[in-house]
Write an enzyme that holds these catalytic residues in place. Structure first.
Site, PDB file in Angstrom:
ATOM      1  N   GLY A   1       0.837  -1.204   0.000  1.00 25.13           N
ATOM      2  CA  GLY A   1       0.000   0.000   0.000  1.00 25.13           C
ATOM      3  C   GLY A   1       0.868   1.248   0.000  1.00 25.13           C
ATOM      4  O   GLY A   1       1.993   1.217   0.477  1.00 25.13           O
TER       5      GLY A   1
ATOM      6  N   ASP B   1       1.253   1.527   9.344  1.00 22.71           N
ATOM      7  CA  ASP B   1       0.868   0.740  10.523  1.00 22.71           C
ATOM      8  C   ASP B   1       1.954   0.690  11.602  1.00 22.71           C
ATOM      9  O   ASP B   1       1.679   0.340  12.744  1.00 22.71           O
ATOM     10  CB  ASP B   1       0.522  -0.701  10.116  1.00 22.71           C
ATOM     11  CG  ASP B   1      -0.558  -0.774   9.055  1.00 22.71           C
ATOM     12  OD1 ASP B   1      -1.326   0.198   8.929  1.00 22.71           O
ATOM     13  OD2 ASP B   1      -0.628  -1.799   8.350  1.00 22.71           O
TER      14      ASP B   1
HETATM   15  O1  F6P Z   1      -0.884  -1.847   5.692  1.00 23.95           O
HETATM   16  C1  F6P Z   1      -1.355  -0.577   5.374  1.00 23.95           C
HETATM   17  C2  F6P Z   1      -2.843  -0.567   5.282  1.00 23.95           C
HETATM   18  O2  F6P Z   1      -3.259   0.746   4.988  1.00 23.95           O
HETATM   19  C3  F6P Z   1      -3.565  -1.124   6.506  1.00 23.95           C
HETATM   20  O3  F6P Z   1      -3.595  -0.212   7.573  1.00 23.95           O
HETATM   21  C4  F6P Z   1      -4.900  -1.470   5.907  1.00 23.95           C
HETATM   22  O4  F6P Z   1      -5.531  -2.490   6.643  1.00 23.95           O
HETATM   23  C5  F6P Z   1      -4.537  -1.980   4.540  1.00 23.95           C
HETATM   24  O5  F6P Z   1      -3.300  -1.396   4.220  1.00 23.95           O
HETATM   25  C6  F6P Z   1      -5.542  -1.642   3.467  1.00 23.95           C
HETATM   26  O6  F6P Z   1      -5.122  -2.200   2.260  1.00 23.95           O
HETATM   27  P1  F6P Z   1      -5.793  -1.889   0.836  1.00 23.95           P
HETATM   28  O7  F6P Z   1      -5.053  -0.712   0.258  1.00 23.95           O
HETATM   29  O8  F6P Z   1      -5.558  -3.121   0.051  1.00 23.95           O
HETATM   30  O9  F6P Z   1      -7.227  -1.585   1.079  1.00 23.95           O
END
Ligand code: F6P
Length: 380
Positions: free
Chosen positions: A16, A145
């Site tokens: 992400g 995170d």
């Molecule tokens: O790991 C970073 C994060 O933003 C988490 O806090 C969250 O659960 C996840 O990625 C969300 O991922 P995506 O971008 O796939 O929705």
């Protein structure tokens, strides 16, 4: 020192996005060119770009004006584990296949001597696997995170905290004006750092963390006590990964193609529903939940993250120059250090996204105890 001098490095961002990625990219490119006279190529879309040989040549102009911008000019993907890649077989069914040789050959053909990989645990697991394959790899930990083990802090975390604090400040005005209970759900997966530190900074009355399963009756009691003392509103900061004592996390969706397929979400709504049932007959309060979502990952990179990103990026290139491969840059007590990537993500099988164990909040840590000392409830 390296037996074969480095001439060209590759760079990619995976997982992400988060604030500070562009600042790291800028630091890597500038250090590589200005300090070491390396050529730099950037792969577009993380490992996807490495697999499809989609890259750009990077120079000082490429990274001009990006320092403060959230996101990544190289684009991200959190679905492309090349060691266990989702491809269609002859019958049109999806199967997992190791396609890392293609990426390996692309690096060879391009004359890339070393690869700087910026990402969270999934991306770093593949970095470990490329290192096992003989690619000269240096990792840089990335995530809002702050859950990557073996480093005190990841870039992007502090900018996300600023968003949470400001959101809680805003939510307080509605909570106060309407005598309401307002919930802010924040990210963090199975680590509660964002909820804890953001909640403390944003003056939350209740903080719910994955590390401290909550008893909804105790959460309600805290709110009723406040109400009866004259504070007719309450604000909660709830981690997306929090769970009730006898329950589990709230899953929003499963992303099949992703190595870590579970996407959390909805914990705030869940807590709101449970709380309103208990509170309505006692205080009459309504409970509303807001999910802060991707706002936490974007926006202008704050002061701390710009500087730590710069330190991460420059140190990674120094590691390349010194031949420190198969390792990740980490921060220990405000010093940049190196740690083996295997120590961070574990030493599982190739292709297996093995979480070396996320860095989680210690329920007895100073920060939790300080919050409890000033009356913040955790539902325990
Ligand atoms: O790991 C970073 C994060 O933003 C988490 O806090 C969250 O659960 C996840 O990625 C969300 O991922 P995506 O971008 O796939 O929705």
């Amino acid at each position: 020192m390296n037996e074969n001098p480095i001439k060209k490095i590759g760079l990619l961002t995976g997982g992400g996005d988060c604030s500070g990625l562009n600042a790291v990219i800028r630091a890597v490119v500038r250090t590589a060119i200005l300090k070491y006279n390396y050529e730099v190529v950037g792969f577009i879309g993380g490992y996807y770009g490495l697999y499809h040989n989609n890259y750009i040549k990077m120079d000082l102009t490429t990274v001009s004006g990006i320092y403060h911008q959230g996101g990544t000019i190289l684009k991200n993907s959190n679905k492309d584990n090349l060691f266990s890649y989702r491809v269609k077989d002859e019958d049109g069914n999806y199967v997992k296949k190791d396609v890392s040789d293609v990426a390996y050959q692309n690096l060879k053909n391009l004359g890339v001597d070393a690869l700087v990989i910026i990402g969270g645990d999934g991306t770093l697991t593949s970095a470990r696997d490329f290192a096992r394959k003989g690619v000269k790899v240096v990792g840089i930990p990335k995530t809002i995170d702050n859950d990557v083990p073996a480093t005190d802090i990841t870039f992007g975390y502090r900018t996300a905290l600023d968003h949470i604090m400001l959101a809680l400040d805003s939510i307080h005005t509605t909570a106060f004006s309407h005598d309401r209970v307002m919930i802010l759900e924040v990210m963090g997966r199975n680590s509660g750092w964002l909820a804890l530190e953001g909640g403390l900074a944003g003056s939350a009355d209740v903080i719910l963390l994955p590390e401290i399963p909550y008893d909804i009756q105790k959460v309600a009691k805290k709110i009723v006590d406040r109400f009866q003392r004259g504070s007719k509103f309450s604000v909660l900061c709830v981690s997306e990964g929090c769970k009730p004592l006898d329950g589990d996390v709230t899953v929003k969706k499963i992303v099949e193609e992703s190595p870590d397929s579970v996407r959390l979400g909805g914990a705030g709504e869940q807590v709101a529903m449970l709380l309103e049932k208990i509170l309505k007959p006692i205080t009459g309060q309504e409970v509303r939940s807001t999910n802060l979502g991707y706002i936490q990952r974007g926006g202008v990179t704050n002061c701390f993250d710009r500087v730590i990103s710069t330190r991460y990026g420059t140190y990674a290139v120094d590691m390349v120059a010194q031949g420190e491969f198969g390792k990740m840059v980490a921060v220990h007590h405000d010093k940049m250090v190196t740690v083996p990537i295997e120590e961070v993500v574990g030493s599982g099988e190739v292709g297996e996204t093995s979480h070396g164990g996320s860095k989680v909040v210690d329920p007895n840590s100073d920060m939790v105890l300080a919050a409890k000392a000033i009356g913040v409830a955790f539902g325990d």
